[in-house]
Scaffold this active site. Structure first.
Site, PDB file in Angstrom:
ATOM      1  N   SER A  15       0.873  -1.184   0.000  1.00  0.00           N
ATOM      2  CA  SER A  15       0.000   0.000   0.000  1.00  0.00           C
ATOM      3  C   SER A  15       0.904   1.226   0.000  1.00  0.00           C
ATOM      4  O   SER A  15       2.084   1.130   0.373  1.00  0.00           O
ATOM      5  CB  SER A  15      -0.843  -0.013   1.275  1.00  0.00           C
ATOM      6  OG  SER A  15      -1.487   1.222   1.448  1.00  0.00           O
ATOM      7  N   TYR A  38      -2.353  -1.264  10.386  1.00  0.00           N
ATOM      8  CA  TYR A  38      -2.348  -1.545   8.941  1.00  0.00           C
ATOM      9  C   TYR A  38      -1.025  -1.066   8.327  1.00  0.00           C
ATOM     10  O   TYR A  38      -0.369  -1.804   7.584  1.00  0.00           O
ATOM     11  CB  TYR A  38      -3.541  -0.841   8.296  1.00  0.00           C
ATOM     12  CG  TYR A  38      -3.682  -1.045   6.803  1.00  0.00           C
ATOM     13  CD1 TYR A  38      -3.983  -2.301   6.281  1.00  0.00           C
ATOM     14  CD2 TYR A  38      -3.539   0.019   5.916  1.00  0.00           C
ATOM     15  CE1 TYR A  38      -4.129  -2.483   4.908  1.00  0.00           C
ATOM     16  CE2 TYR A  38      -3.693  -0.151   4.546  1.00  0.00           C
ATOM     17  CZ  TYR A  38      -3.988  -1.408   4.048  1.00  0.00           C
ATOM     18  OH  TYR A  38      -4.136  -1.590   2.688  1.00  0.00           O
TER      19      TYR A  38
HETATM   20  N1  LIG Z   1      -8.548  -0.528  -1.946  1.00  0.00           N
HETATM   21  C1  LIG Z   1      -7.558   0.239  -1.595  1.00  0.00           C
HETATM   22  O1  LIG Z   1      -7.698   1.472  -1.543  1.00  0.00           O
HETATM   23  C2  LIG Z   1      -6.211  -0.363  -1.285  1.00  0.00           C
HETATM   24  C3  LIG Z   1      -5.113   0.488  -1.193  1.00  0.00           C
HETATM   25  C4  LIG Z   1      -3.876  -0.026  -0.892  1.00  0.00           C
HETATM   26  C5  LIG Z   1      -3.706  -1.393  -0.713  1.00  0.00           C
HETATM   27  N2  LIG Z   1      -4.785  -2.214  -0.811  1.00  0.00           N
HETATM   28  C6  LIG Z   1      -4.560  -3.643  -0.573  1.00  0.00           C
HETATM   29  O2  LIG Z   1      -5.116  -4.394  -1.630  1.00  0.00           O
HETATM   30  C7  LIG Z   1      -5.429  -5.704  -1.170  1.00  0.00           C
HETATM   31  C8  LIG Z   1      -6.826  -6.076  -1.639  1.00  0.00           C
HETATM   32  O3  LIG Z   1      -7.765  -5.227  -1.024  1.00  0.00           O
HETATM   33  P1  LIG Z   1      -9.098  -4.700  -1.743  1.00  0.00           P
HETATM   34  O4  LIG Z   1      -8.995  -3.246  -1.830  1.00  0.00           O
HETATM   35  O5  LIG Z   1      -9.360  -5.478  -2.954  1.00  0.00           O
HETATM   36  O6  LIG Z   1     -10.169  -5.000  -0.588  1.00  0.00           O
HETATM   37  P2  LIG Z   1     -11.383  -6.040  -0.462  1.00  0.00           P
HETATM   38  O7  LIG Z   1     -12.331  -5.853  -1.595  1.00  0.00           O
HETATM   39  O8  LIG Z   1     -11.882  -5.893   0.930  1.00  0.00           O
HETATM   40  O9  LIG Z   1     -10.671  -7.447  -0.671  1.00  0.00           O
HETATM   41  C9  LIG Z   1      -9.916  -8.053   0.343  1.00  0.00           C
HETATM   42  C10 LIG Z   1      -9.675  -9.499  -0.040  1.00  0.00           C
HETATM   43  O10 LIG Z   1      -8.877 -10.114   0.988  1.00  0.00           O
HETATM   44  C11 LIG Z   1      -9.488 -11.335   1.373  1.00  0.00           C
HETATM   45  N3  LIG Z   1      -9.215 -11.633   2.772  1.00  0.00           N
HETATM   46  C12 LIG Z   1      -9.462 -10.854   3.859  1.00  0.00           C
HETATM   47  N4  LIG Z   1      -9.150 -11.506   4.989  1.00  0.00           N
HETATM   48  C13 LIG Z   1      -8.692 -12.745   4.608  1.00  0.00           C
HETATM   49  C14 LIG Z   1      -8.247 -13.890   5.311  1.00  0.00           C
HETATM   50  N5  LIG Z   1      -8.201 -13.930   6.661  1.00  0.00           N
HETATM   51  N6  LIG Z   1      -7.859 -14.959   4.598  1.00  0.00           N
HETATM   52  C15 LIG Z   1      -7.916 -14.971   3.243  1.00  0.00           C
HETATM   53  N7  LIG Z   1      -8.332 -13.912   2.519  1.00  0.00           N
HETATM   54  C16 LIG Z   1      -8.726 -12.821   3.197  1.00  0.00           C
HETATM   55  C17 LIG Z   1     -10.999 -11.108   1.138  1.00  0.00           C
HETATM   56  O11 LIG Z   1     -11.654 -12.352   0.892  1.00  0.00           O
HETATM   57  P3  LIG Z   1     -12.550 -13.158   1.967  1.00  0.00           P
HETATM   58  O12 LIG Z   1     -13.263 -12.141   2.800  1.00  0.00           O
HETATM   59  O13 LIG Z   1     -13.440 -13.978   1.091  1.00  0.00           O
HETATM   60  O14 LIG Z   1     -11.578 -13.978   2.735  1.00  0.00           O
HETATM   61  C18 LIG Z   1     -10.973 -10.292  -0.148  1.00  0.00           C
HETATM   62  O15 LIG Z   1     -10.899 -11.141  -1.268  1.00  0.00           O
HETATM   63  C19 LIG Z   1      -5.258  -5.665   0.357  1.00  0.00           C
HETATM   64  O16 LIG Z   1      -4.026  -6.264   0.709  1.00  0.00           O
HETATM   65  C20 LIG Z   1      -5.223  -4.189   0.676  1.00  0.00           C
HETATM   66  O17 LIG Z   1      -4.490  -3.911   1.835  1.00  0.00           O
HETATM   67  C21 LIG Z   1      -6.036  -1.746  -1.088  1.00  0.00           C
END
Ligand SMILES: NC(=O)c1ccc[n+]([C@@H]2O[C@H](COP(=O)([O-])OP(=O)(O)OC[C@H]3O[C@@H](n4cnc5c(N)ncnc54)[C@H](OP(=O)(O)O)[C@@H]3O)[C@@H](O)[C@H]2O)c1
Length: 267
Positions: free
Chosen positions: A143, A156
């Protein structure tokens, strides 16, 4: 640029957001995909949304990154889906929206377990297989807050900073083994991350933040991640001008950044 045709790519967090968008983009590169997250039914839906001619190239493997004792077996299962894993995309994760003092130590540990220990466990378990294949690529969805730190994201930010510490050492140790590491640092991406973000007591925030609502799309983010993978980039920043400005200001003018961040809107 590296071709992804016939590569086996294991994607965690594939049930929603950035991981889901990666699946939809990667199907067009002729890659074979292993989709992981906890929610099996959503993973099946994501597979079902892909073009029917790609279904034989897509396999679903549910896992919980917060269950460390299960991850060695899950890695073996992943290798068995198509007989190998070439690229691991460590994308699954959870965020936080509360102050350090409001956040219980249990929540600090949970965020660390999922984002940091979960990711490095999969990499470590995969390494004997990758070393035997004399190639492998670990792609880590960190991130912008893996480089800067903002209020309301102490645990985080810590988990994402920890990933950089680990994988920068790991990359150097395995340079000689043809093992690549790409650190991806997104800014605001329009996904459900802020809904799923934990408050200090461990409950979900259940709210779309303005930052995410106005962020770039998960599809655009996925395309830029794939470009970085194909170019074997070591680190890439993906986001709006504000987040990228924050990263460079922190790197070049750390004292100025520490003043600005006290006034910036971070949700
Ligand atoms: N969106 C942003 O603004 C942003 C910015 C910077 C970085 N990121 C990073 O991008 C990545 C994806 O996030 P996203 O934005 O796509 O959010 P999201 O839509 O909430 O997706 C998160 C994913 O992680 C999985 N997950 C959560 N807890 C888990 C666990 N205990 N075991 C296995 N899988 C798990 C969830 O699947 P299940 O609930 O089905 O397990 C879901 O598929 C993350 O690492 C996040 O930190 C996001």
């Amino acid at each position: 640029m590296k071709s992804l045709k016939d590569k086996v790519i294991w994607i965690t967090g594939a049930s929603s957001g950035i991981g889901e968008a990666l699946v939809y983009e990667l199907q067009h590169h002729g890659a074979r995909l292993i989709l992981s997250a906890r929610r099996q039914e959503l993973l099946e839906q994501v597979k079902g949304n892909c073009l029917i001619e790609h279904h034989n190239n897509i396999s679903v493997l549910n896992l919980d990154l917060a269950n460390p004792s299960s991850l060695k077996k899950k890695t073996e299962d992943a290798i068995n889906q198509f007989g190998r894993v070439d690229i691991l995309i460590n994308n699954g994760g959870i965020s936080q929206r509360d102050s350090a003092m409001n956040t219980t130590i249990e929540v600090d540990r949970r965020i660390m377990e999922v984002n940091y220990f979960g990711s490095i466990s999969l990499s470590k378990h995969l390494m004997p297989h990758m070393l035997q294949n004399t190639s492998g690529h670990h792609v880590i969805i960190s991130s912008a807050v893996g480089i800067i730190s903002t209020p309301l994201r102490s645990a985080y930010s810590a988990s994402k900073h920890a990933l950089h510490g680990f994988y920068d050492a790991f990359r150097a140790e395995h340079h000689k083994d043809n093992i690549k590491v790409t650190m991806v640092c997104p800014g605001y991406i329009k996904t459900n991350i802020s809904y799923n973000a934990l408050l200090g007591d461990g409950s979900f925030q259940n709210k779309m933040d303005e930052g995410q609502a106005n962020g770039i799309s998960a599809g655009t983010c996925a395309q830029r991640i794939i470009k970085a993978i194909r170019k074997e980039k070591e680190e890439v920043y993906i986001g709006g001008a504000k987040e990228v400005f924050g990263i460079y200001t922190k790197r070049l003018f750390p004292s100025l950044f520490s003043k600005l961040i006290t006034k910036m809107k971070v949700t």
